[in-house]
Design an enzyme around this catalytic site. Sequence first.
Site, PDB file in Angstrom:
ATOM      1  N   LYS A 207       0.852  -1.186   0.000  1.00  0.00           N
ATOM      2  CA  LYS A 207       0.000   0.000   0.000  1.00  0.00           C
ATOM      3  C   LYS A 207       0.892   1.242   0.000  1.00  0.00           C
ATOM      4  O   LYS A 207       1.316   1.741   1.048  1.00  0.00           O
ATOM      5  CB  LYS A 207      -0.907   0.003   1.225  1.00  0.00           C
ATOM      6  CG  LYS A 207      -2.045   1.029   1.123  1.00  0.00           C
ATOM      7  CD  LYS A 207      -2.998   0.665   0.005  1.00  0.00           C
ATOM      8  CE  LYS A 207      -4.123   1.666  -0.136  1.00  0.00           C
ATOM      9  NZ  LYS A 207      -5.016   1.339  -1.257  1.00  0.00           N
ATOM     10  N   SER A 409      -8.632  -0.107  -4.920  1.00  0.00           N
ATOM     11  CA  SER A 409      -8.790   0.327  -3.538  1.00  0.00           C
ATOM     12  C   SER A 409     -10.265   0.639  -3.269  1.00  0.00           C
ATOM     13  O   SER A 409     -11.096  -0.249  -3.337  1.00  0.00           O
ATOM     14  CB  SER A 409      -7.869   1.522  -3.249  1.00  0.00           C
ATOM     15  OG  SER A 409      -7.554   1.584  -1.880  1.00  0.00           O
TER      16      SER A 409
END
Length: 635
Positions: A207, A409
């Site tokens: 991430k 996401s």
Amino acid sequence: MTPKTPRSFVARAARGLVAVLDGLRRLLLNLLLLALIAAAALWAWQRLRTPTLHDKTTLVLELTGSIVDQARGGGARSQALDRLRGQGGESHLRLRDVLAGLDAAARDPQVTQLLLLTDGLQGTGLVTLREVAAGLERFKATGKKVVAWGSGYDQRQYYLAAHASEVWLHPMGMVLVEGYGRWRSYYKEAFDRLGVSANVVRAGRYKNAAETFTASGPSPETVESDRALYGSLWASWQAGVERARKLPAGSITAVIDSLPGALQAVGGDTAKFALNGKQVDALKTRDEMRAALIERGAADEKNKTFRQVSFGEYLARHVPAPEGSEIVGVVVAQGEIVDGRTGPGLIGGLSTAELIRKAREAEDVKAVVLRVNSPGGSAFGSELVRRELELTRAAGKPVVVSMGDVAASGGYWISLAADEVIADEATITGSIGVVGMLPSAEEALGKVGIRGAGTATTWLAGAMDVKRTPEPRLVALVQTVIDGLYTDFIGRVATARKLSPDKVEAVAQGRVWSGKDALPLSLVDRLGSFDDAVAAAARRAKLAEGRVPRLRWIEVEPGRLQRWLQRLGLSHDAAARWAGVADGAAASEAMLAAAAPLVGPALTAQLLGDLGWLAEVATGQRPFVAATHCLCAAP
């Protein structure tokens, strides 16, 4: 002499007031009448100036700006960024309009060929390009020719041009194909010198949405993820071009590898190099292009050119309105995700959820297609949208997700409540992870003699003030929240995709995937186009087989002035601007204009895009941000 009484004075004043009001009434009525006459005259002029199509007409498709699922209609910062990138004015073409025009022209006997002009095309993702290329192929399948002409072609422009029957290039032009890659700006050293800290917490080792604020270069995980993603997109791009141009596999890479020596062999003549490499079919100036199209089609003697109709004119006057009573509702989820309400071209947790609810409650809408083109954003806003889709399925209406250029996401989060998820092989998806930030400028303020001080009743009061460096227990607290959201994200994916949490964890960690790579990981159901998603929704709703359902685009209703302007023939974007939908970009635009001469407009736009997120966190109403955002793109 009789003195004037108060009563006579009041009477005269009343009569005067009545006269004034009557005059104002007459003035307003006259102005209204003039406006109606002007509107009628403009409408008649628009109709009269539209010529009837004759045989051998060439449809001219001039692509300007970016092709999007939904024209952007609000947000000062986004509007200013568009202008800085050169995408102001008529900067957006809707994909649905391009495809509708191409399909109508393919069936129109008066349109015998298409001229594709790509010089103005910019900012369009590979999935969208593949959709337009498919439309060009459908046009060609009717036996009609597509001719592409350009003063030069960049990678986006050439992908579409390659799908033409013939590709013409100006003798001084070039075909610039670079492949996929991205160099981000990393701010750690600058922040250290300034005394600013982003204080990033995250869940998922891939991430990297806020990595640029805490590092001086990409992490090994970022390099690994980017290399796989770009490799997959590059393979898709090459295969599409080589198939359309009937070139052997690997030809594009071979051309790039041989470029220095081969270009030197033709004396640096980039157009001749493109012709020798079979990237283009002919070299023609604009007047030579015009003469060739007259010979192939028909001459317009009055204007001394070939017989033609512009794409905008054709779309407004000659494309039939959709028919049918069986309706599939389409909701577009495009752009960053925020909590509240926003205009078209961005996703508001509340406003987009309301559109889905509107589709659910419409009795004649039998199924819903959610077109996702989003890198994510607010986790809370994402959940608002996902929940409304879940309720739509529970109400008995099928929900199918069509993924566009990016559905990652938060964009993937909102896709989890669908009966079926369809992605393109070049869709950027995944990025199942969460990131948070606690920005601090205590050290920076100290360098200029500003100190923060105060008293509080608990350790939390003022703990997240940007004038203070977050203490360890606050960072640990936020990390706990981020981890909880990540666990929730993993659980939702596992439930929706019918996978074990461990299997989801193995492919999550915030890593992005291409649609092609996501399919064997069970993150999507199959690969396909937007039309495939519509067909799937119609099938699940048990609509009549063999008939194309009518689409209803569920969007924020335009105001009366905007609808009126659109009826007069103005484009969707132009009508929105004239109606004032896109007001408010002045402040951001002024800031951009001031910075642009120093570092260049492209870099200024990138810097503002990167740092804008950090600034919004620092000035936002929430004490910290928890974002499901991938900050992913494929330039």
